[in-house]
Design a protein around this motif. Structure first.
Motif, PDB file in Angstrom:
ATOM      1  N   GLY A 354       0.705  -1.245  -0.004  1.00  0.00           N
ATOM      2  CA  GLY A 354      -0.003  -0.016   0.079  1.00  0.00           C
ATOM      3  C   GLY A 354       0.971   1.187   0.025  1.00  0.00           C
ATOM      4  O   GLY A 354       0.388   2.309  -0.218  1.00  0.00           O
ATOM      5  N   TYR A 355       2.105   1.107   0.394  1.00  0.00           N
ATOM      6  CA  TYR A 355       3.069   2.353   0.676  1.00  0.00           C
ATOM      7  C   TYR A 355       4.087   2.121  -0.619  1.00  0.00           C
ATOM      8  O   TYR A 355       5.300   2.779  -0.510  1.00  0.00           O
ATOM      9  CB  TYR A 355       3.844   2.558   1.870  1.00  0.00           C
ATOM     10  CG  TYR A 355       2.901   2.648   2.998  1.00  0.00           C
ATOM     11  CD1 TYR A 355       2.339   3.467   3.595  1.00  0.00           C
ATOM     12  CD2 TYR A 355       2.240   1.309   3.682  1.00  0.00           C
ATOM     13  CE1 TYR A 355       1.514   3.772   4.706  1.00  0.00           C
ATOM     14  CE2 TYR A 355       1.442   1.359   4.727  1.00  0.00           C
ATOM     15  CZ  TYR A 355       1.006   2.617   5.155  1.00  0.00           C
ATOM     16  OH  TYR A 355       0.185   2.731   6.234  1.00  0.00           O
ATOM     17  N   PHE A 356       3.917   1.336  -1.684  1.00  0.00           N
ATOM     18  CA  PHE A 356       4.724   1.070  -2.588  1.00  0.00           C
ATOM     19  C   PHE A 356       5.358   2.039  -3.346  1.00  0.00           C
ATOM     20  O   PHE A 356       6.600   2.233  -3.443  1.00  0.00           O
ATOM     21  CB  PHE A 356       4.355  -0.003  -3.541  1.00  0.00           C
ATOM     22  CG  PHE A 356       5.339  -0.509  -4.717  1.00  0.00           C
ATOM     23  CD1 PHE A 356       6.139  -1.384  -4.492  1.00  0.00           C
ATOM     24  CD2 PHE A 356       5.283   0.274  -6.003  1.00  0.00           C
ATOM     25  CE1 PHE A 356       7.222  -1.627  -5.372  1.00  0.00           C
ATOM     26  CE2 PHE A 356       6.282  -0.362  -7.071  1.00  0.00           C
ATOM     27  CZ  PHE A 356       7.135  -1.272  -6.567  1.00  0.00           C
ATOM     28  N   ASP A 357       4.833   3.121  -3.859  1.00  0.00           N
ATOM     29  CA  ASP A 357       5.651   4.099  -4.394  1.00  0.00           C
ATOM     30  C   ASP A 357       6.609   5.164  -3.532  1.00  0.00           C
ATOM     31  O   ASP A 357       7.595   5.253  -3.883  1.00  0.00           O
ATOM     32  CB  ASP A 357       4.640   5.342  -5.054  1.00  0.00           C
ATOM     33  CG  ASP A 357       3.874   4.553  -6.144  1.00  0.00           C
ATOM     34  OD1 ASP A 357       4.359   3.434  -6.837  1.00  0.00           O
ATOM     35  OD2 ASP A 357       2.600   5.184  -6.508  1.00  0.00           O
ATOM     36  N   GLU A 358       5.949   5.302  -2.251  1.00  0.00           N
ATOM     37  CA  GLU A 358       6.797   5.890  -1.277  1.00  0.00           C
ATOM     38  C   GLU A 358       8.170   5.162  -1.127  1.00  0.00           C
ATOM     39  O   GLU A 358       9.177   5.499  -0.868  1.00  0.00           O
ATOM     40  CB  GLU A 358       6.041   6.247   0.023  1.00  0.00           C
ATOM     41  CG  GLU A 358       7.085   6.635   1.208  1.00  0.00           C
ATOM     42  CD  GLU A 358       5.921   7.046   2.365  1.00  0.00           C
ATOM     43  OE1 GLU A 358       5.403   8.162   2.342  1.00  0.00           O
ATOM     44  OE2 GLU A 358       5.590   6.163   3.104  1.00  0.00           O
ATOM     45  N   ILE A 359       7.817   3.721  -0.790  1.00  0.00           N
ATOM     46  CA  ILE A 359       8.935   2.918  -0.547  1.00  0.00           C
ATOM     47  C   ILE A 359      10.041   2.700  -1.526  1.00  0.00           C
ATOM     48  O   ILE A 359      11.252   2.781  -1.312  1.00  0.00           O
ATOM     49  CB  ILE A 359       8.497   1.487  -0.033  1.00  0.00           C
ATOM     50  CG1 ILE A 359       7.663   1.684   1.461  1.00  0.00           C
ATOM     51  CG2 ILE A 359       9.557   0.482   0.073  1.00  0.00           C
ATOM     52  CD1 ILE A 359       6.682   0.297   1.696  1.00  0.00           C
ATOM     53  N   LYS A 360       9.671   2.507  -2.694  1.00  0.00           N
ATOM     54  CA  LYS A 360      10.449   2.502  -3.873  1.00  0.00           C
ATOM     55  C   LYS A 360      11.036   3.663  -4.014  1.00  0.00           C
ATOM     56  O   LYS A 360      12.487   3.521  -4.335  1.00  0.00           O
ATOM     57  CB  LYS A 360       9.662   2.275  -5.268  1.00  0.00           C
ATOM     58  CG  LYS A 360      10.541   2.085  -6.536  1.00  0.00           C
ATOM     59  CD  LYS A 360       9.659   1.844  -7.548  1.00  0.00           C
ATOM     60  CE  LYS A 360      10.570   1.518  -9.079  1.00  0.00           C
ATOM     61  NZ  LYS A 360       9.494   1.119 -10.086  1.00  0.00           N
ATOM     62  N   ALA A 361      10.837   4.806  -4.183  1.00  0.00           N
ATOM     63  CA  ALA A 361      11.400   6.062  -4.020  1.00  0.00           C
ATOM     64  C   ALA A 361      12.589   6.155  -2.791  1.00  0.00           C
ATOM     65  O   ALA A 361      13.779   6.536  -3.073  1.00  0.00           O
ATOM     66  CB  ALA A 361      10.675   7.233  -3.824  1.00  0.00           C
ATOM     67  N   THR A 362      12.158   5.637  -1.573  1.00  0.00           N
ATOM     68  CA  THR A 362      13.222   5.455  -0.423  1.00  0.00           C
ATOM     69  C   THR A 362      14.014   4.661  -0.873  1.00  0.00           C
ATOM     70  O   THR A 362      15.491   4.956  -0.421  1.00  0.00           O
ATOM     71  CB  THR A 362      12.543   5.280   0.720  1.00  0.00           C
ATOM     72  OG1 THR A 362      11.352   6.338   1.170  1.00  0.00           O
ATOM     73  CG2 THR A 362      13.636   5.019   1.934  1.00  0.00           C
ATOM     74  N   LEU A 363      13.861   3.432  -1.520  1.00  0.00           N
ATOM     75  CA  LEU A 363      14.948   2.539  -1.492  1.00  0.00           C
ATOM     76  C   LEU A 363      15.881   2.898  -2.791  1.00  0.00           C
ATOM     77  O   LEU A 363      17.167   2.501  -2.679  1.00  0.00           O
ATOM     78  CB  LEU A 363      14.313   1.191  -2.056  1.00  0.00           C
ATOM     79  CG  LEU A 363      13.534   0.648  -0.737  1.00  0.00           C
ATOM     80  CD1 LEU A 363      12.845  -0.868  -1.204  1.00  0.00           C
ATOM     81  CD2 LEU A 363      14.455   0.233   0.160  1.00  0.00           C
ATOM     82  N   ILE A 364      15.451   3.272  -3.875  1.00  0.00           N
ATOM     83  CA  ILE A 364      16.292   3.867  -4.929  1.00  0.00           C
ATOM     84  C   ILE A 364      17.167   5.105  -4.460  1.00  0.00           C
ATOM     85  O   ILE A 364      18.264   5.071  -4.559  1.00  0.00           O
ATOM     86  CB  ILE A 364      15.429   4.617  -6.051  1.00  0.00           C
ATOM     87  CG1 ILE A 364      14.562   3.463  -6.864  1.00  0.00           C
ATOM     88  CG2 ILE A 364      16.080   5.417  -7.074  1.00  0.00           C
ATOM     89  CD1 ILE A 364      13.720   3.974  -7.766  1.00  0.00           C
ATOM     90  N   ASN A 365      16.786   5.936  -3.371  1.00  0.00           N
ATOM     91  CA  ASN A 365      17.498   6.823  -2.941  1.00  0.00           C
ATOM     92  C   ASN A 365      18.620   6.145  -1.779  1.00  0.00           C
ATOM     93  O   ASN A 365      19.813   6.808  -1.826  1.00  0.00           O
ATOM     94  CB  ASN A 365      16.833   7.741  -1.880  1.00  0.00           C
ATOM     95  CG  ASN A 365      17.474   9.087  -1.505  1.00  0.00           C
ATOM     96  OD1 ASN A 365      18.266   9.612  -2.179  1.00  0.00           O
ATOM     97  ND2 ASN A 365      17.432   9.260  -0.221  1.00  0.00           N
ATOM     98  N   LYS A 366      18.521   4.900  -1.530  1.00  0.00           N
ATOM     99  CA  LYS A 366      19.344   4.249  -0.823  1.00  0.00           C
ATOM    100  C   LYS A 366      20.214   3.192  -1.775  1.00  0.00           C
ATOM    101  O   LYS A 366      21.308   2.591  -1.189  1.00  0.00           O
ATOM    102  CB  LYS A 366      18.716   3.108   0.173  1.00  0.00           C
ATOM    103  CG  LYS A 366      18.100   3.911   1.300  1.00  0.00           C
ATOM    104  CD  LYS A 366      18.947   4.531   2.227  1.00  0.00           C
ATOM    105  CE  LYS A 366      18.257   5.243   3.604  1.00  0.00           C
ATOM    106  NZ  LYS A 366      19.098   5.669   4.584  1.00  0.00           N
ATOM    107  N   GLY A 367      19.928   3.499  -2.849  1.00  0.00           N
ATOM    108  CA  GLY A 367      21.079   2.762  -3.906  1.00  0.00           C
ATOM    109  C   GLY A 367      20.458   1.388  -4.610  1.00  0.00           C
ATOM    110  O   GLY A 367      21.052   0.687  -5.313  1.00  0.00           O
ATOM    111  N   PHE A 368      19.284   1.164  -4.312  1.00  0.00           N
ATOM    112  CA  PHE A 368      18.613  -0.081  -4.865  1.00  0.00           C
ATOM    113  C   PHE A 368      18.144   0.274  -6.435  1.00  0.00           C
ATOM    114  O   PHE A 368      17.807   1.417  -6.707  1.00  0.00           O
ATOM    115  CB  PHE A 368      17.335  -0.283  -4.201  1.00  0.00           C
ATOM    116  CG  PHE A 368      17.544  -1.075  -2.986  1.00  0.00           C
ATOM    117  CD1 PHE A 368      17.018  -2.492  -2.888  1.00  0.00           C
ATOM    118  CD2 PHE A 368      17.823  -0.415  -1.772  1.00  0.00           C
ATOM    119  CE1 PHE A 368      17.430  -3.182  -1.580  1.00  0.00           C
ATOM    120  CE2 PHE A 368      17.749  -1.034  -0.676  1.00  0.00           C
ATOM    121  CZ  PHE A 368      17.716  -2.422  -0.429  1.00  0.00           C
ATOM    122  N   LEU A 369      18.397  -0.591  -7.188  1.00  0.00           N
ATOM    123  CA  LEU A 369      18.083  -0.495  -8.807  1.00  0.00           C
ATOM    124  C   LEU A 369      16.495  -0.690  -8.915  1.00  0.00           C
ATOM    125  O   LEU A 369      15.901  -1.620  -8.278  1.00  0.00           O
ATOM    126  CB  LEU A 369      18.745  -1.569  -9.398  1.00  0.00           C
ATOM    127  CG  LEU A 369      20.418  -1.570  -9.578  1.00  0.00           C
ATOM    128  CD1 LEU A 369      20.893  -2.805 -10.232  1.00  0.00           C
ATOM    129  CD2 LEU A 369      20.930  -0.215 -10.127  1.00  0.00           C
TER     130      LEU A 369
END
Length: 382
Positions: A354-369
């Protein structure tokens, strides 16, 4: 399956947590889908400390939820509400939104001492109690709005919950309830929401029927756009009815016809969904690490049903520091934000979708592809 919040201290390797099968029933009398297990709710929730208050998406939802409840009260009464009671109020994030909208007289009732202390330290009046007869007897105050999020479906006696909420409301008071939508659980085979802690599962039709047999008139179902609510969220806005003669007994609950929920194939489809998730995991190249995101109920229960859960090296979560806890049953390490970057070469399955878009942006900022970040929702069997 385990309890969703019975996290294990990593140094307690000899502990044996609660694990039992979950059996869900449809009542042949009233037609409601129920879990008859009877937990010690007071003991279980005493140390509960999970919160979504750190999420921008959740904060925006809380704001909308407060606005909707206030607007419906104003529409029905011709003036704005002055007081709010929140059942299962957590750390007070939801009630703070009412204060922001000039509804200053707010009270929370919460079973977790940790969250109560947190809320009171932030100026949100919160009482340490379950919402039960003892709470009502010790708090004679009446409220214009009685609100809850994912609390009603945890009530050990849902009819008693509605009776007490009816008593706690002023005339024409508004009852606002957020629960999980059984129609969507069936559609998605979202088995992770069948939890020991959940006692009742309602479709929108069931919710309307159930509330209107227990002293309320339903004004709206899902008044907030689905893009703005959390995953599998059914919101019900109802008004207190003064004529209590329409409240039916338990024996008469089945006199009102109810719809067929197509439950006969659900168990089979749930097993297919579990197989889908397991297959997706097995197809990840072994040299690529795998992590999950979200150690709440959806994450704990999804992983606990899998045969290959050991493929996950960690579950990332914003609520906890690294190195302290592991999930119940699976014993997967829980990792806090301080170490997320260390897992940036991993494939990540976002369990709190349910929080996918927010989580994805956070993880990309942490270096995730970006191509290695996936939503659990995409793996459900529709």
């Amino acid at each position: 399956m385990p309890l969703t919040n019975e996290y294990i201290y990593k140094n307690q390797t000899d502990i044996k947590e609660f694990e039992e099968d979950i059996n869900i029933f449809e009542c042949s009398n009233c037609g409601l889908v129920q879990n008859p297990i009877n937990l010690d709710y007071e003991g279980y929730y005493r140390d509960y400390d999970y919160t979504t208050g750190h999420s921008t998406f959740a904060q925006n939802f809380f704001d909308l939820y407060a606005e909707i409840a206030i607007n419906f009260y104003t529409q029905e009464n011709g003036f704005k509400p002055k007081s709010v009671l929140e059942i299962g109020s957590g750390d007070g994030c939801q009630l703070s939104k009412f204060i922001d909208k000039n509804v200053i007289d707010v009270t929370g009732v919460e079973g977790s001492k940790v969250l109560v202390d947190n809320a009171n330290s932030n100026g949100i009046k919160t009482i340490h109690s379950l919402f039960n007869v003892d709470f009502i007897n010790n708090n004679a105050k009446k409220y214009d709005i009685c609100l809850s999020s994912y609390t009603f479906d945890h009530a050990s006696d849902p009819r008693e919950y509605l009776r007490l909420a009816h008593y706690a409301l002023n005339e024409n008071g508004i009852l606002a309830i957020e629960i999980h939508n059984l129609d969507e659980i069936i559609k998605r085979t979202e088995y992770c929401l069948f939890e020991h802690e959940h006692t009742i599962y309602l479709t929108p039709n069931d919710a309307k029927r159930f509330l209107e047999l227990n002293g309320f008139t339903v004004l709206s179902l899902d008044p907030i756009d689905q893009k703005s609510v959390r995953a599998n969220s059914l919101i019900i806005i109802a008004k207190k009815v003064q004529d209590t003669s329409k409240i039916v007994s338990n024996e008469d609950m089945g006199l009102i016809s109810h719809s067929n929920k197509n439950l006969d194939t659900l168990n089979f489809r749930i097993n297919k969904t579990i197989e889908n998730i397991e297959s997706w995991i097995d197809n990840i190249p072994p040299e690529i690490p795998l992590v999950g995101f979200g150690a709440g109920g959806r994450g704990t229960m999804t992983l606990a049903a899998l045969s290959n859960y050991s493929r996950f090296s960690a579950v990332l979560d914003s609520n906890y520091q690294s190195g302290i806890y592991a999930l119940p049953k699976t014993r997967i390490d829980m990792i806090g934000p301080d170490e997320w970057s260390d897992y940036s070469d991993s494939m990540c399955l976002v369990l709190s979708y349910g929080y996918f878009d927010e989580i994805k942006a956070t993880l990309i900022n942490k270096g995730f592809l970006p191509e290695r970040i996936h939503s659990l929702k995409d793996l459900y069997e529709y």
